[in-house]
Motif scaffolding. Structure first.
Motif, PDB file in Angstrom:
ATOM      1  N   UNK A  44       0.860  -1.176   0.000  1.00 49.31           N
ATOM      2  CA  UNK A  44       0.000   0.000   0.000  1.00 49.31           C
ATOM      3  C   UNK A  44       0.895   1.224   0.000  1.00 49.31           C
ATOM      4  N   UNK A  45       0.584   2.174  -0.872  1.00 47.07           N
ATOM      5  CA  UNK A  45       1.433   3.343  -1.019  1.00 47.07           C
ATOM      6  C   UNK A  45       1.109   4.446  -0.032  1.00 47.07           C
ATOM      7  N   UNK A  46      -0.094   4.467   0.478  1.00 51.46           N
ATOM      8  CA  UNK A  46      -0.457   5.498   1.447  1.00 51.46           C
ATOM      9  C   UNK A  46      -1.518   4.955   2.386  1.00 51.46           C
ATOM     10  N   UNK A  47      -1.942   5.753   3.315  1.00 48.27           N
ATOM     11  CA  UNK A  47      -2.937   5.316   4.277  1.00 48.27           C
ATOM     12  C   UNK A  47      -2.311   5.007   5.618  1.00 48.27           C
ATOM     13  N   UNK A  48      -3.166   4.757   6.593  1.00 45.88           N
ATOM     14  CA  UNK A  48      -2.720   4.483   7.954  1.00 45.88           C
ATOM     15  C   UNK A  48      -2.547   2.984   8.161  1.00 45.88           C
ATOM     16  N   UNK A  49      -1.368   2.529   8.567  1.00 45.40           N
ATOM     17  CA  UNK A  49      -1.133   1.097   8.741  1.00 45.40           C
ATOM     18  C   UNK A  49      -1.935   0.478   9.878  1.00 45.40           C
ATOM     19  N   UNK A  50      -2.433   1.285  10.802  1.00 36.26           N
ATOM     20  CA  UNK A  50      -3.221   0.714  11.896  1.00 36.26           C
ATOM     21  C   UNK A  50      -4.703   0.583  11.549  1.00 36.26           C
ATOM     22  N   UNK A  51      -5.094   0.980  10.346  1.00 34.00           N
ATOM     23  CA  UNK A  51      -6.469   0.831   9.884  1.00 34.00           C
ATOM     24  C   UNK A  51      -6.728  -0.637   9.563  1.00 34.00           C
ATOM     25  N   UNK A  52      -7.926  -1.098   9.865  1.00 33.11           N
ATOM     26  CA  UNK A  52      -8.298  -2.487   9.580  1.00 33.11           C
ATOM     27  C   UNK A  52      -8.224  -2.734   8.075  1.00 33.11           C
ATOM     28  N   UNK A  53      -7.364  -3.650   7.660  1.00 37.93           N
ATOM     29  CA  UNK A  53      -7.139  -3.926   6.246  1.00 37.93           C
ATOM     30  C   UNK A  53      -8.405  -4.414   5.556  1.00 37.93           C
ATOM     31  N   UNK A  54      -9.242  -5.139   6.271  1.00 39.56           N
ATOM     32  CA  UNK A  54     -10.460  -5.675   5.673  1.00 39.56           C
ATOM     33  C   UNK A  54     -11.441  -4.563   5.323  1.00 39.56           C
ATOM     34  N   UNK A  55     -11.502  -3.516   6.140  1.00 41.46           N
ATOM     35  CA  UNK A  55     -12.366  -2.383   5.822  1.00 41.46           C
ATOM     36  C   UNK A  55     -11.896  -1.692   4.553  1.00 41.46           C
ATOM     37  N   UNK A  56     -10.596  -1.558   4.401  1.00 38.97           N
ATOM     38  CA  UNK A  56     -10.043  -0.943   3.199  1.00 38.97           C
ATOM     39  C   UNK A  56     -10.314  -1.757   1.953  1.00 38.97           C
ATOM     40  N   UNK A  57     -10.187  -3.069   2.049  1.00 35.93           N
ATOM     41  CA  UNK A  57     -10.438  -3.932   0.900  1.00 35.93           C
ATOM     42  C   UNK A  57     -11.922  -3.894   0.529  1.00 35.93           C
ATOM     43  N   UNK A  58     -12.801  -3.918   1.524  1.00 41.80           N
ATOM     44  CA  UNK A  58     -14.239  -3.822   1.253  1.00 41.80           C
ATOM     45  C   UNK A  58     -14.583  -2.512   0.552  1.00 41.80           C
ATOM     46  N   UNK A  59     -13.996  -1.403   1.008  1.00 35.82           N
ATOM     47  CA  UNK A  59     -14.250  -0.106   0.387  1.00 35.82           C
ATOM     48  C   UNK A  59     -13.753  -0.089  -1.057  1.00 35.82           C
ATOM     49  N   UNK A  60     -12.596  -0.693  -1.301  1.00 36.50           N
ATOM     50  CA  UNK A  60     -12.046  -0.770  -2.646  1.00 36.50           C
ATOM     51  C   UNK A  60     -12.980  -1.546  -3.572  1.00 36.50           C
ATOM     52  N   UNK A  61     -13.489  -2.670  -3.097  1.00 37.02           N
ATOM     53  CA  UNK A  61     -14.398  -3.484  -3.905  1.00 37.02           C
ATOM     54  C   UNK A  61     -15.693  -2.731  -4.175  1.00 37.02           C
ATOM     55  N   UNK A  62     -16.259  -2.096  -3.155  1.00 40.76           N
ATOM     56  CA  UNK A  62     -17.489  -1.324  -3.349  1.00 40.76           C
ATOM     57  C   UNK A  62     -17.282  -0.214  -4.375  1.00 40.76           C
ATOM     58  N   UNK A  63     -16.153   0.476  -4.285  1.00 41.60           N
ATOM     59  CA  UNK A  63     -15.847   1.543  -5.231  1.00 41.60           C
ATOM     60  C   UNK A  63     -15.721   0.992  -6.646  1.00 41.60           C
ATOM     61  N   UNK A  64     -15.065  -0.157  -6.783  1.00 39.07           N
ATOM     62  CA  UNK A  64     -14.894  -0.771  -8.096  1.00 39.07           C
ATOM     63  C   UNK A  64     -16.243  -1.173  -8.682  1.00 39.07           C
ATOM     64  N   UNK A  65     -17.093  -1.760  -7.854  1.00 36.35           N
ATOM     65  CA  UNK A  65     -18.419  -2.177  -8.317  1.00 36.35           C
ATOM     66  C   UNK A  65     -19.216  -0.957  -8.778  1.00 36.35           C
ATOM     67  N   UNK A  66     -19.138   0.120  -8.013  1.00 38.16           N
ATOM     68  CA  UNK A  66     -19.853   1.341  -8.366  1.00 38.16           C
ATOM     69  C   UNK A  66     -19.358   1.895  -9.706  1.00 38.16           C
ATOM     70  N   UNK A  67     -18.037   1.877  -9.913  1.00 39.90           N
ATOM     71  CA  UNK A  67     -17.465   2.417 -11.158  1.00 39.90           C
ATOM     72  C   UNK A  67     -17.783   1.566 -12.374  1.00 39.90           C
ATOM     73  N   UNK A  68     -17.915   0.259 -12.187  1.00 37.59           N
ATOM     74  CA  UNK A  68     -18.179  -0.623 -13.324  1.00 37.59           C
ATOM     75  C   UNK A  68     -19.666  -0.891 -13.509  1.00 37.59           C
ATOM     76  N   UNK A  69     -20.493  -0.342 -12.635  1.00 42.40           N
ATOM     77  CA  UNK A  69     -21.950  -0.514 -12.697  1.00 42.40           C
ATOM     78  C   UNK A  69     -22.394  -1.963 -12.582  1.00 42.40           C
ATOM     79  N   UNK A  70     -21.645  -2.757 -11.815  1.00 39.81           N
ATOM     80  CA  UNK A  70     -22.056  -4.132 -11.556  1.00 39.81           C
ATOM     81  C   UNK A  70     -23.164  -4.099 -10.528  1.00 39.81           C
ATOM     82  N   UNK A  71     -24.132  -4.899 -10.705  1.00 33.30           N
ATOM     83  CA  UNK A  71     -25.254  -4.955  -9.757  1.00 33.30           C
ATOM     84  C   UNK A  71     -25.387  -6.360  -9.216  1.00 33.30           C
TER      85      UNK A  71
END
Length: 71
Positions: A44-71
């Motif tokens: 990871x290039x930036x962000x806080x290392x003490x943040x829960x990694x699973x929350x970050x991965x979930x947010x990344x997936x949600x963002x990707x789904x939103x951008x690709x219009x997957x339902x």
């Protein structure tokens, strides 16, 4: 999927935050150390290392789904 792909997926994952290192060289040495030990290294290039990694991965997936219009 070829055999090399399956091998890469079966490796344990080690997470590194680049912001934890004082230089790019120190970061690269640490990454190579874990790669030689058999880990698949995710950096990871930036962000806080003490943040829960699973929350970050979930947010990344949600963002990707939103951008690709997957339902």
């Amino acid at each position: 999927m070829n055999r090399k792909d399956v091998t890469a997926l079966s490796k344990p994952t080690y997470y590194l935050w680049q912001t934890d290192f004082v230089s790019q060289d120190a970061f690269q040495k640490e990454k190579e150390k874990y790669t030689r030990m058999g880990f698949r290294v995710v950096a990871f290039l930036d962000g806080q290392p003490d943040t829960n990694i699973h929350d970050g991965i979930k947010a990344l997936i949600k963002n990707h789904i939103k951008e690709t219009n997957w339902q």
